[in-house]
Design an enzyme around this catalytic site. Structure first.
Site, PDB file in Angstrom:
ATOM      1  N   GLU A  69      13.672   3.521  22.004  1.00  0.00           N
ATOM      2  CA  GLU A  69      13.907   4.577  22.994  1.00  0.00           C
ATOM      3  C   GLU A  69      14.233   4.050  24.394  1.00  0.00           C
ATOM      4  O   GLU A  69      13.623   4.475  25.379  1.00  0.00           O
ATOM      5  CB  GLU A  69      12.699   5.534  23.009  1.00  0.00           C
ATOM      6  CG  GLU A  69      12.468   6.145  21.644  1.00  0.00           C
ATOM      7  CD  GLU A  69      11.188   6.974  21.524  1.00  0.00           C
ATOM      8  OE1 GLU A  69      10.476   7.138  22.513  1.00  0.00           O
ATOM      9  OE2 GLU A  69      10.903   7.453  20.405  1.00  0.00           O
ATOM     10  N   GLU A 124      12.905   8.402  11.282  1.00  0.00           N
ATOM     11  CA  GLU A 124      11.724   9.244  11.553  1.00  0.00           C
ATOM     12  C   GLU A 124      12.010  10.705  11.217  1.00  0.00           C
ATOM     13  O   GLU A 124      11.698  11.619  11.999  1.00  0.00           O
ATOM     14  CB  GLU A 124      11.319   9.121  13.041  1.00  0.00           C
ATOM     15  CG  GLU A 124      11.065   7.694  13.488  1.00  0.00           C
ATOM     16  CD  GLU A 124      10.523   7.565  14.908  1.00  0.00           C
ATOM     17  OE1 GLU A 124      10.157   8.587  15.514  1.00  0.00           O
ATOM     18  OE2 GLU A 124      10.458   6.433  15.397  1.00  0.00           O
TER      19      GLU A 124
END
Ligand code: 9MR
Length: 370
Positions: A155, A260
């Site tokens: 991220e 995810e």
């Protein structure tokens, strides 16, 4: 005679169909990509026996939902805690799984001490690089040859595709990403190295990731995969957005990990679609419409959504190397408590009692082409 032949053919065909019909996700997608699940503490320690049975029967890859995050594995400067990670890796080895490490460098869940000296001042670039290298060598080195893929940087991008101004970025500079990959490669040259992020289906952020991959490649840094997290809703991302992202990364010569996956069917509580763990929203009954079970019409939408998503993954089976669900049953999911605490969400393929949902059946059918 012809009736008897037809009967015999029906029987044989029936038998063959029974023998071939896959009974697990991992069997259904064998040869296409790994099917993974993020697993939690109770599953790692064996306390959740029902969850463990599902994981062993259905999945051939695991990700650690939390135990390898910096704050958990390295809570203090001179203290590593490998108790859970060791059990996590042993679980994967026992079940012959593709084991993922999540994650090494992230702006979140990283203790403040990492960026400061004894007097509370921000570290220098060299000191932070030394700390990062030590952490990566210690953690990756311990599981060398056993954890097959590492989320090296997690991220790092803003929504507009620029780099997030994290303390990693501010203290080291933009090459902190190259350095993290370099150190991970030194520590285990055989491991797949992944850049992992959410919202990579949106064009500006996707372009940011493309630039990042190109920069790493130009510098000769080994990057094997881009992880598209896929924290989805019923209407985001569009299948076109998803296709475009997988294709764009595939063109760069890297593989894609759907890292995810979950599908949020509850009313959106944030202005923008995000998976930013720092976002919070207040409780409100209107945001939790199905505390006692999902109406059929919504269940059907979820089922169709999962079938559509897996249709895209299958189409790109040459590029997609794993599809990991972020949790095992609906009861386990972070989506029950984020961004609004205490909701009842239905984002995964197994329900709260561990039963496969209609979405599971659809995903299984799709693979076997039934
Ligand atoms: O599912 C995880 C949840 O249990 C943790 O509280 C949270 C903070 O560590 O992280 C969740 O997992 C995140 C993952 O590590 C990175 N991408 C977004 C995931 C969902 O928030």
């Amino acid at each position: 005679m012809s009736v008897r032949i037809a009967l015999l053919a029906t029987c044989l065909f029936g038998l063959a169909a029974t023998a071939q019909a896959p009974t697990s996700l991992k069997a259904a997608y064998h040869g296409d990509f790994y099917i993974g699940a993020a697993i939690n503490t109770a599953q790692i320690t064996g306390e959740d026996t029902r969850g463990d049975a599902i994981i062993a029967a259905q999945f051939d890859s695991i990700s650690p939902e939390n135990c390898l995050k910096w704050e958990n594995v390295h809570p203090q400067p001179d203290k590593y805690d490998f108790n859970l990670p060791d059990q996590y890796v042993a679980f994967g080895q026992k079940n012959h799984m593709f084991i993922v490490g999540h994650n090494l460098v992230w702006h979140s869940q990283t203790p403040a001490w990492v960026f400061h000296d004894d007097k509370g001042n921000l570290l220098t670039r060299d000191a932070l690089l030394a700390r990062m290298r030590d952490h990566i060598h210690t953690v990756v080195g311990r599981y060398k040859g056993r954890i097959q893929s590492w989320d090296v940087v997690n991220e790092a991008l803003n929504e507009d595709g620029t780099l997030r101004p994290s303390l990693w970025y501010k203290i080291i500079g933009p090459d902190y990403i190259e350095k993290a990959f370099e150190y991970a490669h030194e520590a285990d040259p055989g491991a797949q190295l992944n850049y992992n992020d959410y919202n990579l289906e949106n064009e500006p952020k996707r372009n940011g990731a493309i630039t990042l991959v190109k920069q790493l490649q130009a510098a000769g840094i080994p990057i094997s995969t881009v992880g598209i997290q896929e924290h989805d809703s019923l209407d985001w991302p569009t299948l076109d957005q998803l296709n475009a992202s997988i294709e764009a990364f595939g063109k760069l010569g890297v593989k894609v990990a759907i890292s995810e996956l979950d599908v949020d069917i509850l009313p959106r509580a944030t202005r923008q679609q995000t998976a930013d763990v720092s976002v919070r929203a207040a409780q409100n009954p209107a945001l939790n419409p199905w505390p006692n079970g999902l109406p059929d019409s919504v269940e059907q939408q979820l089922t169709k959504r999962y079938a559509d998503l897996f249709g895209v993954y299958l189409k790109h089976r040459e590029v997609v190397n794993r599809v990991t669900l972020w949790g095992v049953t609906d009861a386990d999911s972070w989506k029950n408590d984020w961004p609004v605490p205490g909701r009842t969400n239905y984002p995964l393929l197994f329900d709260r009692s561990g039963k496969p949902k209609p979405a599971y059946d659809a995903v299984l059918r799709l693979a076997s082409g039934q």
